[in-house]
Enzyme design. Structure first.
Site, PDB file in Angstrom:
ATOM      1  N   ASP A  95       0.865  -1.197   0.000  1.00  0.00           N
ATOM      2  CA  ASP A  95       0.000   0.000   0.000  1.00  0.00           C
ATOM      3  C   ASP A  95       0.894   1.237   0.000  1.00  0.00           C
ATOM      4  OD1 ASP A  95      -2.057   1.768   0.112  1.00  0.00           O
ATOM      5  OD2 ASP A  95      -2.888   1.059   2.012  1.00  0.00           O
ATOM      6  N   ILE A  96       1.272   1.675  -1.209  1.00  0.00           N
ATOM      7  CA  ILE A  96       2.238   2.770  -1.354  1.00  0.00           C
ATOM      8  C   ILE A  96       1.610   4.036  -1.948  1.00  0.00           C
ATOM      9  CG2 ILE A  96       4.159   1.152  -1.533  1.00  0.00           C
ATOM     10  CD1 ILE A  96       4.146   1.642  -4.570  1.00  0.00           C
ATOM     11  N   LYS A  97       0.461   3.898  -2.612  1.00  0.00           N
ATOM     12  CA  LYS A  97      -0.298   5.021  -3.186  1.00  0.00           C
ATOM     13  C   LYS A  97       0.584   6.010  -3.952  1.00  0.00           C
ATOM     14  CE  LYS A  97      -4.176   4.852   0.054  1.00  0.00           C
ATOM     15  NZ  LYS A  97      -3.666   3.867   1.014  1.00  0.00           N
ATOM     16  N   ARG A  98       1.421   5.492  -4.822  1.00  0.00           N
ATOM     17  CA  ARG A  98       2.282   6.349  -5.618  1.00  0.00           C
ATOM     18  C   ARG A  98       1.507   6.951  -6.792  1.00  0.00           C
ATOM     19  NH1 ARG A  98       4.929   5.769  -1.388  1.00  0.00           N
ATOM     20  NH2 ARG A  98       7.061   4.977  -1.352  1.00  0.00           N
TER      21      ARG A  98
END
Length: 287
Positions: A95-98
């Site tokens: 879960d990095i939401k880049r």
């Protein structure tokens, strides 16, 4: 393709995604005293939760912010956690939401699909446009990876932008339609695309419309538990019980705090929370 493996795991185990938001504040004192180093403290906490829930949970989702906050040692714990999930034969969502320009996205792709932080899926933010998504496609094509792109999220601020009217429809539908078009090129044998969407389970008003509009899109559904969503809410986003995984983080990993003997048995109470969540989701389906 990872999306087909995820689909099969949901068929066998259900929809529970365990969110490993492993803040030091959530970790029992005896773990901290036993292991000393931050990387080992966080990893051992995660490991015991994984060991105790591996037969029940479909996928694990470490949220990278909880690891970045502790610097290099936190990121070592993130790396070790992802590797352990893989070694145990389970699946991971980084879960990095880049969401950045193409050249930067290429580097994020290398880090999180090829490098030491390799996960099966990652989360992406589409705000900068489709060219912030396309650099990840090579990993779908070459390694069978998958992405979950923010569509309609569970936080209250979602209505600040995601609901803005664009030609008579909310903005999130414009995003979803673009993702659907792109995702049609990357469907697996399950019928679902490797390009999925993050759809918050706390807003139920549009649930059936979203599910029907994006029949072939697999959903990552946050908002269960602490954020207020329940089985009957999130079930609206599923296709006969599949087509999505439902994340719970604090509701699972700090469930132990409700019990007098919780600290020494934190993993047992994480398992108890997963069982309760699975039952809630099944009851919502009438199973």
């Amino acid at each position: 393709m990872m999306i087909d493996k995820l689909y099969k795991e949901v068929e066998e185990k259900g929809n529970v995604c365990v969110g490993l938001d492993s803040s030091l504040d959530y970790i029992p004192k005896f773990i901290k005293e036993k292991y000393g180093d931050i990387d080992e403290i966080i990893f051992q906490f995660n490991k015991r939760i994984i060991d105790k829930t591996i037969d029940l949970a479909t996928v694990y989702k470490p949220q990278i912010a909880y690891y970045e906050a502790y610097g290099i040692k936190g990121l070592i714990a993130y790396k070790k956690t992802l590797q352990y999930i893989k070694d145990m034969g389970s699946m991971s969502i980084g879960d990095i939401k880049r969401g950045d320009i193409a050249s930067t996205a290429q580097m994020y792709g290398r880090a999180h699909f090829d490098g030491e932080f390799e996960a099966d899926f990652i989360t992406l933010n589409p705000y900068m446009g489709m060219d912030s998504i396309t650099p990840y496609l090579k990993y779908i094509e070459e390694k069978g990876k998958g992405v979950f792109v923010l569509l309609r999220t569970s936080n209250p601020g979602a209505k600040d932008f995601e609901y803005l009217d664009v030609n008579g429809e909310p903005l999130y539908y414009k995003v979803g339609d673009k993702l659907k078009e792109l995702g049609s090129k990357y469907k697996g044998s399950s019928g679902y695309s490797s390009i999925g969407a993050v759809v918050g389970g706390t807003h139920t008003e549009e649930a059936l419309e979203i599910r029907n509009r994006y029949k072939d899109m697999f959903f990552l559904i946050p908002g269960y538990g602490h954020q207020g969503a329940r089985g009957g809410d999130v079930d609206l986003y599923l296709n006969n019980g599949n087509g999505g995984v439902v994340n719970s983080s604090r509701g699972i990993i700090i469930n132990y705090k409700k019990y007098e003997d919780g600290e020494e048995n934190f993993d047992k109470y994480a398992r108890k929370a997963v069982i309760k969540m699975k039952e809630d989701l099944l009851n919502a389906r009438g199973v």
